[in-house]
Scaffold this motif. Structure first.
Motif, PDB file in Angstrom:
ATOM      1  N   TRP A  83      41.286  37.468  41.580  1.00 28.70           N
ATOM      2  CA  TRP A  83      41.603  36.291  42.384  1.00 28.70           C
ATOM      3  C   TRP A  83      40.411  35.353  42.525  1.00 28.70           C
ATOM      4  O   TRP A  83      40.594  34.174  42.853  1.00 28.70           O
ATOM      5  N   GLN A  84      39.199  35.867  42.315  1.00 24.13           N
ATOM      6  CA  GLN A  84      38.011  35.022  42.348  1.00 24.13           C
ATOM      7  C   GLN A  84      37.596  34.581  40.947  1.00 24.13           C
ATOM      8  O   GLN A  84      36.499  34.105  40.748  1.00 24.13           O
ATOM      9  N   PHE A  85      38.512  34.739  40.002  1.00 22.87           N
ATOM     10  CA  PHE A  85      38.336  34.257  38.631  1.00 22.87           C
ATOM     11  C   PHE A  85      37.132  34.926  37.953  1.00 22.87           C
ATOM     12  O   PHE A  85      36.381  34.300  37.208  1.00 22.87           O
ATOM     13  N   GLY A  86      36.986  36.242  38.242  1.00 25.10           N
ATOM     14  CA  GLY A  86      35.975  37.021  37.547  1.00 25.10           C
ATOM     15  C   GLY A  86      36.443  37.391  36.151  1.00 25.10           C
ATOM     16  O   GLY A  86      37.528  36.990  35.711  1.00 25.10           O
ATOM     17  N   MET A  89      42.711  27.874  40.385  1.00 26.86           N
ATOM     18  CA  MET A  89      43.482  27.788  41.624  1.00 26.86           C
ATOM     19  C   MET A  89      44.642  28.771  41.656  1.00 26.86           C
ATOM     20  O   MET A  89      45.019  29.265  42.730  1.00 26.86           O
ATOM     21  N   MET A  90      45.231  29.084  40.505  1.00 29.13           N
ATOM     22  CA  MET A  90      46.330  30.057  40.469  1.00 29.13           C
ATOM     23  C   MET A  90      45.885  31.404  41.004  1.00 29.13           C
ATOM     24  O   MET A  90      46.695  32.192  41.502  1.00 29.13           O
ATOM     25  N   ASN A  91      44.606  31.667  40.922  1.00 30.84           N
ATOM     26  CA  ASN A  91      44.047  32.917  41.458  1.00 30.84           C
ATOM     27  C   ASN A  91      43.475  32.719  42.854  1.00 30.84           C
ATOM     28  O   ASN A  91      43.858  33.402  43.804  1.00 30.84           O
ATOM     29  N   ALA A  92      42.562  31.764  42.993  1.00 39.76           N
ATOM     30  CA  ALA A  92      41.828  31.608  44.246  1.00 39.76           C
ATOM     31  C   ALA A  92      42.713  31.253  45.432  1.00 39.76           C
ATOM     32  O   ALA A  92      42.436  31.663  46.568  1.00 39.76           O
TER      33      ALA A  92
END
Length: 392
Positions: free
Chosen positions: A267-270, A326-329
């Protein structure tokens, strides 16, 4: 020279992007009618040793993606990963560690079906390094379990939770669905209360959705009407909050210290590596490129391939990165900072400033102490927010 994918903060201090690993075990005892995951009913003896060998062979081809980083988390999903023995995972972990280092505090999660577990398996999983479980209960209601096609009953689910605790698992998730066939708010709350009473420190509570290519798509169950669905969601959220569960993601609720680190990295785009049939990965390269890739989907094809088990690799275009981020965060209650956006996408945050300002004016986003997050109304309208980040 350090060749890790680095991002530069305003202080000039480089930060490596966290790295996780997703492992997919594609077999299950029986395909559930709502499931659209890459899962295949077990026929005969599982090819444990051959599949583990294939995954290790596959991993060798992706070692360039590691780029000097330690592995922060592993998630083993499926299918039903608890069909595999602890010995299989021990062989897999040892093989992986020949190519990269596991962080000292690595989180290793195994998805587990209550219908495939007994005390000895839990203890074996702990011994080989698995330190978190995600137990796929879905419901404690016997009628709903039957309609969902689950192979376990309510007693099996409670026994699995108890056995996990006795084996030393203090960190585990219980998966529950709501919005089930003719489900009332009282029915949904009964499921939540049962999980809470059983001592679950983390609950994934998500709405049943009807996906294409599933049995439910062909023969849909009678789902609650929208107003009833809202009552269920609000009542369930209030019950969880009253029992010290913080909602940190759209469908994830955790007691303090029990947030899923692997999912937070998504979710933090890692970054995350991927092995196993149909597994998906996402990697940031040192040159600034961000790649998505997918492994061969069918288990029999995955086992047979030797030269490459990757079926698709694509570069995420810069114009698509704001939406991808944004789809994750925006699934996270705490939201994100502009700094995180720049670190993980390589873009200047000015690229999204006008959109952020518009969404704040509309009351869908809120900013406080540099954190940008959905408002309560925005949290229910995430799809509308995401539409604002579509490229022109």
């Amino acid at each position: 020279m350090n060749d890790s994918p680095l991002t530069t903060l305003s202080t000039g201090r480089p930060q490596p992007i966290p790295l996780s690993l997703y492992i997919h075990i594609p077999w299950c005892v029986r395909k559930c009618p709502y499931c659209d995951f890459n899962s295949h009913e077990q026929k005969g003896e599982l090819p444990e040793q051959v599949y583990v060998a294939a995954m290790l062979e596959d991993f060798k081809q992706d070692v360039d993606f590691i780029q000097g980083r330690e592995l922060q988390s592993i998630f083993i999903g499926g299918g039903t990963p608890s069909l595999f023995s602890a010995a299989a995972y021990e062989t897999l972990f040892r093989g992986l560690q020949q190519h990269l280092k596991f962080a000292d505090n690595i989180e290793i999660t195994l998805e587990a079906n209550p219908g495939t577990l007994e005390q000895g398996r839990f203890e074996g999983y702990r011994e080989v390094g698995i330190n978190r479980l995600s137990i796929g209960v879905q419901s404690f209601d016997p009628v709903q379990l039957q309609k969902l096609g689950r192979i376990h009953n309510s007693d099996d689910a409670l026994r699995a939770i108890s056995c996990a605790q006795q084996a030393g698992f203090s960190n585990f998730n219980v998966d529950l669905m709501h919005g089930l066939n003719e489900q009332t708010p009282d029915d949904a709350l009964r499921d939540l209360n049962t999980a809470i009473a059983a001592g679950a420190p983390h609950i994934s509570w998500y709405q049943l959705t009807i996906e294409a290519n599933t049995e439910f798509y062909k023969r849909p169950p009678l789902l609650p009407v929208e107003t009833e669905m809202h009552r269920i969601q609000h009542a369930g959220g209030a019950l969880l909050a009253a029992n010290n569960f913080a909602r940190y993601e759209i469908s994830a609720f955790a007691k303090p210290g029990h947030q899923a680190r692997h999912n937070l990295n998504y979710w933090q785009f890692g970054d995350y590596l991927a092995i196993g049939a149909g597994a998906h990965g996402k990697i940031s390269r040192a040159n600034g490129d961000i790649l998505r890739y997918q492994k061969t989907r069918k288990p029999e094809d995955y086992l047979l391939r030797k030269l490459s088990r990757s079926s698709k690799t694509e570069l995420i275009a810069a114009v698509d990165l704001p939406l991808e981020f944004m789809m994750n965060a925006l699934r996270l209650q705490q939201g994100f900072t502009r700094q995180l956006f720049s670190e993980r996408t390589g873009l200047n945050s000015q690229a999204i400033e006008a959109t952020l300002s518009r969404l704040k004016q509309q009351g869908l986003l809120h900013e406080e102490n540099l954190l940008i997050c959905p408002t309560p109304r925005g949290f229910e309208l995430v799809d509308s927010i995401l539409a604002e980040f579509l490229p022109d």
